[in-house]
Enzyme design. Structure first.
Site, PDB file in Angstrom:
ATOM      1  N   GLY A 235     -21.497  30.319   7.042  1.00  6.29           N
ATOM      2  CA  GLY A 235     -22.445  30.600   5.740  1.00  6.29           C
ATOM      3  C   GLY A 235     -21.166  31.484   4.879  1.00  6.29           C
ATOM      4  N   GLY A 236     -21.846  32.816   4.764  1.00  8.64           N
ATOM      5  CA  GLY A 236     -20.911  33.707   3.948  1.00  8.64           C
ATOM      6  C   GLY A 236     -19.582  33.453   3.672  1.00  8.64           C
TER       7      GLY A 236
ATOM      8  N   GLU B 227     -26.839  28.359  16.358  1.00  8.31           N
ATOM      9  CA  GLU B 227     -26.846  29.303  15.560  1.00  8.31           C
ATOM     10  C   GLU B 227     -27.994  30.304  15.838  1.00  8.31           C
ATOM     11  OE1 GLU B 227     -25.108  28.468  11.725  1.00  8.31           O
ATOM     12  OE2 GLU B 227     -27.146  27.601  11.308  1.00  8.31           O
TER      13      GLU B 227
ATOM     14  N   ASN C  32     -21.628  25.988   4.648  1.00  7.21           N
ATOM     15  CA  ASN C  32     -22.968  25.846   4.285  1.00  7.21           C
ATOM     16  C   ASN C  32     -23.081  26.822   3.149  1.00  7.21           C
ATOM     17  OD1 ASN C  32     -25.634  25.879   3.776  1.00  7.21           O
ATOM     18  ND2 ASN C  32     -26.444  26.818   5.480  1.00  7.21           N
ATOM     19  N   TRP C  33     -22.997  26.445   2.041  1.00  4.72           N
ATOM     20  CA  TRP C  33     -23.021  27.309   0.625  1.00  4.72           C
ATOM     21  C   TRP C  33     -24.291  27.857   0.346  1.00  4.72           C
ATOM     22  CZ3 TRP C  33     -19.211  24.319  -3.071  1.00  4.72           C
ATOM     23  CH2 TRP C  33     -17.761  24.377  -2.450  1.00  4.72           C
ATOM     24  N   LYS C  34     -25.523  27.197   1.032  1.00  2.00           N
ATOM     25  CA  LYS C  34     -26.745  27.797   0.728  1.00  2.00           C
ATOM     26  C   LYS C  34     -27.075  27.598  -0.817  1.00  2.00           C
ATOM     27  CE  LYS C  34     -26.477  30.440   4.922  1.00  2.00           C
ATOM     28  NZ  LYS C  34     -27.337  31.460   5.581  1.00  2.00           N
TER      29      LYS C  34
ATOM     30  N   SER D  48     -22.118  34.703  11.385  1.00  2.00           N
ATOM     31  CA  SER D  48     -21.112  35.678  11.036  1.00  2.00           C
ATOM     32  C   SER D  48     -19.828  35.173  11.294  1.00  2.00           C
ATOM     33  CB  SER D  48     -21.786  36.884  11.545  1.00  2.00           C
ATOM     34  OG  SER D  48     -22.885  37.286  10.928  1.00  2.00           O
TER      35      SER D  48
ATOM     36  N   GLU E  12     -33.352  28.902   8.478  1.00  2.00           N
ATOM     37  CA  GLU E  12     -33.917  29.158   7.308  1.00  2.00           C
ATOM     38  C   GLU E  12     -35.073  28.357   6.768  1.00  2.00           C
ATOM     39  OE1 GLU E  12     -30.359  29.965   4.914  1.00  2.00           O
ATOM     40  OE2 GLU E  12     -29.843  31.657   6.072  1.00  2.00           O
TER      41      GLU E  12
ATOM     42  N   HIS F  62     -32.191  23.952  10.004  1.00  2.00           N
ATOM     43  CA  HIS F  62     -31.386  25.328   9.988  1.00  2.00           C
ATOM     44  C   HIS F  62     -32.575  26.376  10.025  1.00  2.00           C
ATOM     45  CE1 HIS F  62     -29.432  28.824   7.983  1.00  2.00           C
ATOM     46  NE2 HIS F  62     -28.514  28.228   8.210  1.00  2.00           N
TER      47      HIS F  62
ATOM     48  N   GLY G  16     -25.821  35.786   8.933  1.00  2.00           N
ATOM     49  CA  GLY G  16     -25.837  36.627   7.879  1.00  2.00           C
ATOM     50  C   GLY G  16     -26.078  38.077   8.153  1.00  2.00           C
TER      51      GLY G  16
END
Ligand code: PEP
Length: 252
Positions: free
Chosen positions: A235-236, A169, A9-11, A214, A99, A97, A175
Site C-alpha cells: 500500500g503506502g 494481509e 495498491n494505490w487505494k 507495511s 478495507e 481487501h 497501514g
C-alpha cells in the site's frame, strides 16, 4: 517455479498529475526481462491513462475492485465491470481487501462472486485474506483465514486457483507500520499452501501467495527469504517510485 509478484495498491490516492508523475518515475525503474513481475493498481479513474502510459514498460495494471453482479454491462449505477477493466488495460484485480470487507460490508459470498466475474472476463483475481488483531491474539488467525479461503474454494472449486493469486494481509499490519515478522507471515503462508495442497498439489505448488502489511524496502528482503512468500501487496510504500522499486529490487 513461481515468478515473484509485487503489486502496488494505490487505494484512493493521487490527482491526474500526481499519478502521471508516479507512473513516469516507476516506468524508468522497471526492467524488461526482470525476474519479478510488477503490477500497479491505480484508482479506477486513472486505470486507462495508466495503462496507456505504461504501455511500453514492464509494469502491468490491476484494479482495486469490480462489479459482482455482471461481468459485461448492465443497469448497475456506479459500478465498473470486469470486461470494462480488461478493455481499459487491466490484467489483475484485487478482491476481498480488508478495507472493502470492513467499510463496504463485503462478505465472503460477495468476494466469491467478484472472484468469479474477474476470471470470466480473463482477469487474474488477487484474493485478500487475513485476520484482525483480536483474532490473532485469541489464536484464531489460521481458522479465520481457512474460512475466507473455503468461501471461494467451496463455491468455485480448487482449479480456479490455477489462475489466481492469494494475498495474506493481517489487518493489524495494514497501514500501521507494524509488519508481521517473517516467521509469523511464513507460518500463515505455509498453512495457506497446505490448505490448497490437501485438495490439489499442483495448484498449491504453482500458487503465488503474497504478503501484505507495511512492507517497505527495509523489511522486504527478510520476508522474501521465506519459502512460501512469493511477493508482496504494497500500500503506502507503492506511492513513491524509489520506495516501491526498492521493494521489487529486494526480490531480485
Ligand atoms: C494494503 O492496503 O494492501 C497494504 C498492505 O497497505 P500498507 O502496505 O500500507 O500496509
Amino acid at each position: 517455479m513461481r515468478k515473484p509478484l509485487i503489486v502496488g495498491n494505490w487505494k484512493m490516492h493521487g490527482t491526474q498529475a500526481e499519478v502521471s508523475q508516479l507512473l513516469g518515475g516507476l516506468a524508468v525503474k522497471a526492467v524488461a526481462d526482470s525476474k519479478v513481475e510488477v503490477v500497479v493498481c491505480p484508482p479506477y479513474l486513472y486505470v486507462a491513462a495508466a495503462a496507456a502510459q505504461l504501455d511500453d514498460s514492464a509494469i502491468s495494471i490491476g484494479a482495486q475492485n469490480l462489479c459482482a453482479n455482471e461481468e459485461v454491462q448492465g443497469a448497475y449505477t456506479g459500478e465498473i465491470s470486469a470486461k470494462m477493466l480488461v478493455d481499459a488495460g487491466c490484467h489483475y484485480v484485487i478482491v476481498g481487501h480488508s478495507e472493502r470487507r470492513e467499510y463496504y460490508r463485503e462478505d465472503n459470498a460477495l468476494v466469491a462472486e467478484k472472484f468469479l466475474m474477474a476470471q470470466r472476463a480473463g482477469l487474474c483475481p488477487i484474493l485478500c485474506v487475513g485476520e484482525s488483531l483480536q483474532q490473532r491474539d485469541s489464536g484464531e488467525a489460521l481458522s479465520f483465514v481457512a474460512e475466507q479461503l473455503a468461501a471461494v474454494i467451496d463455491q468455485l472449486g480448487i482449479s480456479v486457483f490455477a489462475d489466481a493469486v492469494v494475498a495474506y494481509e493481517p489487518i493489524w499490519a495494514i497501514g500501521t507500520g507494524r509488519t508481521a515478522t517473517p516467521e509469523q507471515a511464513q507460518e500463515v503462508h505455509e498453512f495457506i499452501r497446505d490448505t490448497f495442497a490437501e485438495r490439489d498439489k499442483g495448484v498449491a505448488a504453482g500458487l503465488r501467495i503474497l504478503y501484505g502489511g507495511s512492507v517497505k524496502a527495509d523489511n522486504a528482503k527478510l520476508l522474501f527469504a521465506k519459502p512460501d512468500i512469493d511477493g508482496a501487496l504494497v500500500g503506502g510504500a507503492s506511492l513513491s517510485p524509489d520506495g516501491f522499486s526498492a521493494i521489487w529490487q529486494a526480490v531480485e
